[in-house]
Design a protein around this motif. Structure first.
Motif, PDB file in Angstrom:
ATOM      1  N   GLY A 186       0.815  -1.204   0.000  1.00 56.87           N
ATOM      2  CA  GLY A 186       0.000   0.000   0.000  1.00 56.87           C
ATOM      3  C   GLY A 186       0.851   1.256   0.000  1.00 56.87           C
ATOM      4  N   GLY A 187       0.589   2.165  -0.930  1.00 60.61           N
ATOM      5  CA  GLY A 187       1.329   3.408  -1.019  1.00 60.61           C
ATOM      6  C   GLY A 187       2.552   3.365  -1.899  1.00 60.61           C
ATOM      7  N   ASP A 188       2.996   2.183  -2.357  1.00 59.28           N
ATOM      8  CA  ASP A 188       4.186   2.067  -3.194  1.00 59.28           C
ATOM      9  C   ASP A 188       3.908   2.616  -4.597  1.00 59.28           C
ATOM     10  OD1 ASP A 188       5.337   0.857  -1.048  1.00 59.28           O
ATOM     11  OD2 ASP A 188       5.447  -1.149  -1.929  1.00 59.28           O
ATOM     12  N   ARG A 189       4.984   3.069  -5.251  1.00 52.31           N
ATOM     13  CA  ARG A 189       4.882   3.591  -6.610  1.00 52.31           C
ATOM     14  C   ARG A 189       5.985   2.970  -7.462  1.00 52.31           C
ATOM     15  NH1 ARG A 189       0.820   4.699  -4.781  1.00 52.31           N
ATOM     16  NH2 ARG A 189      -0.296   6.698  -4.642  1.00 52.31           N
ATOM     17  N   LEU A 190       5.589   2.172  -8.452  1.00 51.24           N
ATOM     18  CA  LEU A 190       6.538   1.527  -9.353  1.00 51.24           C
ATOM     19  C   LEU A 190       6.275   1.989 -10.785  1.00 51.24           C
ATOM     20  CD1 LEU A 190       6.361  -2.147  -8.013  1.00 51.24           C
ATOM     21  CD2 LEU A 190       7.817  -0.276  -7.212  1.00 51.24           C
TER      22      LEU A 190
ATOM     23  N   LEU B 270       0.639  -6.812  -1.986  1.00 50.26           N
ATOM     24  CA  LEU B 270       0.356  -7.152  -0.600  1.00 50.26           C
ATOM     25  C   LEU B 270      -0.191  -5.951   0.155  1.00 50.26           C
ATOM     26  CD1 LEU B 270       3.689  -9.074   0.082  1.00 50.26           C
ATOM     27  CD2 LEU B 270       1.425 -10.113  -0.193  1.00 50.26           C
ATOM     28  N   PRO B 271      -0.943  -6.181   1.219  1.00 43.94           N
ATOM     29  CA  PRO B 271      -1.401  -5.043   2.033  1.00 43.94           C
ATOM     30  C   PRO B 271      -0.219  -4.429   2.777  1.00 43.94           C
ATOM     31  CG  PRO B 271      -1.998  -7.121   3.075  1.00 43.94           C
ATOM     32  CD  PRO B 271      -1.450  -7.469   1.726  1.00 43.94           C
ATOM     33  N   GLY B 272      -0.283  -3.146   3.008  1.00 44.82           N
ATOM     34  CA  GLY B 272       0.776  -2.456   3.743  1.00 44.82           C
ATOM     35  C   GLY B 272       0.208  -1.534   4.802  1.00 44.82           C
ATOM     36  N   ARG B 273       1.097  -0.820   5.487  1.00 40.99           N
ATOM     37  CA  ARG B 273       0.646   0.109   6.517  1.00 40.99           C
ATOM     38  C   ARG B 273      -0.164   1.257   5.929  1.00 40.99           C
ATOM     39  NH1 ARG B 273       6.151   0.824  10.177  1.00 40.99           N
ATOM     40  NH2 ARG B 273       6.336  -1.371  10.836  1.00 40.99           N
ATOM     41  N   GLU B 274       0.265   1.696   4.743  1.00 40.55           N
ATOM     42  CA  GLU B 274      -0.451   2.784   4.082  1.00 40.55           C
ATOM     43  C   GLU B 274      -1.804   2.286   3.572  1.00 40.55           C
ATOM     44  OE1 GLU B 274       0.396   5.969   3.650  1.00 40.55           O
ATOM     45  OE2 GLU B 274       2.265   5.741   4.778  1.00 40.55           O
ATOM     46  N   ARG B 275      -2.828   3.082   3.805  1.00 37.18           N
ATOM     47  CA  ARG B 275      -4.156   2.730   3.317  1.00 37.18           C
ATOM     48  C   ARG B 275      -4.367   3.158   1.877  1.00 37.18           C
ATOM     49  NH1 ARG B 275      -7.568   0.863   7.134  1.00 37.18           N
ATOM     50  NH2 ARG B 275      -6.933   1.088   9.312  1.00 37.18           N
ATOM     51  N   ARG B 276      -3.425   3.880   1.322  1.00 39.55           N
ATOM     52  CA  ARG B 276      -3.538   4.288  -0.075  1.00 39.55           C
ATOM     53  C   ARG B 276      -3.200   3.114  -0.996  1.00 39.55           C
ATOM     54  NH1 ARG B 276       0.140   7.339  -1.592  1.00 39.55           N
ATOM     55  NH2 ARG B 276       1.539   7.152   0.180  1.00 39.55           N
ATOM     56  N   PRO B 277      -3.761   3.099  -2.212  1.00 45.32           N
ATOM     57  CA  PRO B 277      -3.439   2.008  -3.136  1.00 45.32           C
ATOM     58  C   PRO B 277      -1.998   2.109  -3.620  1.00 45.32           C
ATOM     59  CG  PRO B 277      -4.781   3.660  -4.228  1.00 45.32           C
ATOM     60  CD  PRO B 277      -4.769   4.019  -2.771  1.00 45.32           C
ATOM     61  N   ALA B 278      -1.454   0.975  -4.017  1.00 39.66           N
ATOM     62  CA  ALA B 278      -0.159   0.949  -4.691  1.00 39.66           C
ATOM     63  C   ALA B 278      -0.389   1.216  -6.177  1.00 39.66           C
ATOM     64  CB  ALA B 278       0.514  -0.403  -4.496  1.00 39.66           C
TER      65      ALA B 278
ATOM     66  N   SER C 231      -4.860  -6.453  -0.381  1.00 39.67           N
ATOM     67  CA  SER C 231      -4.058  -5.536  -1.195  1.00 39.67           C
ATOM     68  C   SER C 231      -4.964  -4.611  -2.012  1.00 39.67           C
ATOM     69  CB  SER C 231      -3.128  -6.306  -2.121  1.00 39.67           C
ATOM     70  OG  SER C 231      -3.869  -7.059  -3.072  1.00 39.67           O
ATOM     71  N   ASP C 232      -4.361  -3.531  -2.540  1.00 36.66           N
ATOM     72  CA  ASP C 232      -5.074  -2.578  -3.395  1.00 36.66           C
ATOM     73  C   ASP C 232      -4.062  -2.052  -4.414  1.00 36.66           C
ATOM     74  OD1 ASP C 232      -6.631  -0.686  -4.596  1.00 36.66           O
ATOM     75  OD2 ASP C 232      -7.268   0.305  -2.759  1.00 36.66           O
ATOM     76  N   LEU C 233      -4.160  -2.512  -5.656  1.00 37.89           N
ATOM     77  CA  LEU C 233      -3.180  -2.174  -6.686  1.00 37.89           C
ATOM     78  C   LEU C 233      -3.871  -1.562  -7.893  1.00 37.89           C
ATOM     79  CD1 LEU C 233      -0.278  -2.295  -7.843  1.00 37.89           C
ATOM     80  CD2 LEU C 233      -0.813  -4.605  -8.668  1.00 37.89           C
ATOM     81  N   ARG C 234      -3.324  -0.436  -8.351  1.00 38.12           N
ATOM     82  CA  ARG C 234      -3.799   0.216  -9.574  1.00 38.12           C
ATOM     83  C   ARG C 234      -2.677   0.124 -10.616  1.00 38.12           C
ATOM     84  NH1 ARG C 234      -7.903   3.392  -7.157  1.00 38.12           N
ATOM     85  NH2 ARG C 234      -8.416   2.196  -5.261  1.00 38.12           N
TER      86      ARG C 234
END
Length: 271
Positions: free
Chosen positions: A59-63, A86-94, A121-124
């Motif tokens: 969550g929150g990662d930017r690739l 995978l889910p992360g600490r950040e609630r924002r999507p990756a 997880s939450d991936l865009r």
């Protein structure tokens, strides 16, 4: 590189003719969560493998991956392993963004391993391909909703194709937790947990007639759809899992690209 808001990663690849009938890679860089490695291949093409340097995307990662194939160059890009969101600490999507640019007479095979949306997880994902006249693009995408025995995370994938400056495909798939109602119904994934796309642009056998490639009894369901305004076809497939999905996409690709002395009105049904 990890920041307060998540991990960032970027890979940049540029392929050009080497002047000796082969392909050179003057730009091959990876930063943060993404590494790139040149792998052996038969000339005249070059091959590159994307390698995850750390657990991402969370969550929150930017690739981001940028691939540029110059006029007359030939490149194959794969990945060392599946990408697991995978889910992360950040609630924002990756976010995972890919941009592919092909000059005239360039050839690119984009063949990464599947993307898996693990529970929570939450991936865009966004993928944009810009193809010049005379270029050949083979693009395979495999999306898997959840690991074995777990519910899926949320996955949003958008694919945009521009040929000779004209947009001929712009579609989005949203599935999993939090997606719009009906994503898993008869008009959506219909209970399947793996979805695949095979995009063929510019190949001799790329323009196919609309056709269902499977039967009702098959575990995998697939259809070929020609794209208006370009020598291109999109093959869309649904399967119970990734193990069932990959063989059909491979057979479909081989059938479409196989040399033929006579014009083929449509792709042969996969055995």
């Amino acid at each position: 590189m990890r920041t307060a808001s998540g991990v960032t990663g970027a890979a940049r690849i540029r392929a050009v003719p080497d002047g000796r009938g082969g392909t050179a890679l003057p730009l091959l860089t990876g930063e943060g969560a993404l590494a790139v490695r040149r792998t052996r291949t038969a000339p005249p093409g070059a091959a590159v493998t994307l390698v995850g340097a750390m657990s991402a995307p969370l969550g929150g990662d930017r690739l981001r991956v940028d691939v540029e194939v110059g006029a007359g160059a030939r490149l194959t890009v794969g990945s060392a392993a599946a990408t697991v969101a995978l889910p992360g600490r950040e609630r924002r999507p990756a976010a995972y963004d890919v941009r592919l640019t092909l000059a005239e007479d360039a050839v690119l095979h984009w063949l990464p391993e599947p993307v898996i949306a693990a529970a929570g997880s939450d991936l865009r994902m966004t993928m944009r391909a810009e193809v010049a006249p005379g270029a050949l693009l083979v693009l395979r995408e495999e999306l898997v909703l959840g690991r074995h025995g777990e519910p899926p995370g949320r996955l949003v994938s958008r694919l945009t194709l521009t040929v000779d400056g004209r947009t001929v495909l712009d579609q989005e798939l949203a599935a999993g937790r939090g997606a719009a109602p009906g994503w898993d119904g008869p008009a959506g994934l219909a209970g399947h947990r793996a979805a695949g796309q095979l995009l063929l642009v510019g190949a001799e056998g790329a323009t196919l007639l609309p056709r269902v490639l499977t039967t009702r009894a098959d575990a995998v369901q697939a259809a070929a759809t020609p794209l208006a305004g370009a020598p291109a076809t999109l093959v869309t497939a649904l399967a119970p899992d990734a193990r069932e999905l990959r063989p059909l996409l491979i057979r479909t690709l081989h059938a479409a690209l196989a040399p033929s002395p006579h014009p083929r009105p449509a792709l042969a049904t996969a055995p």
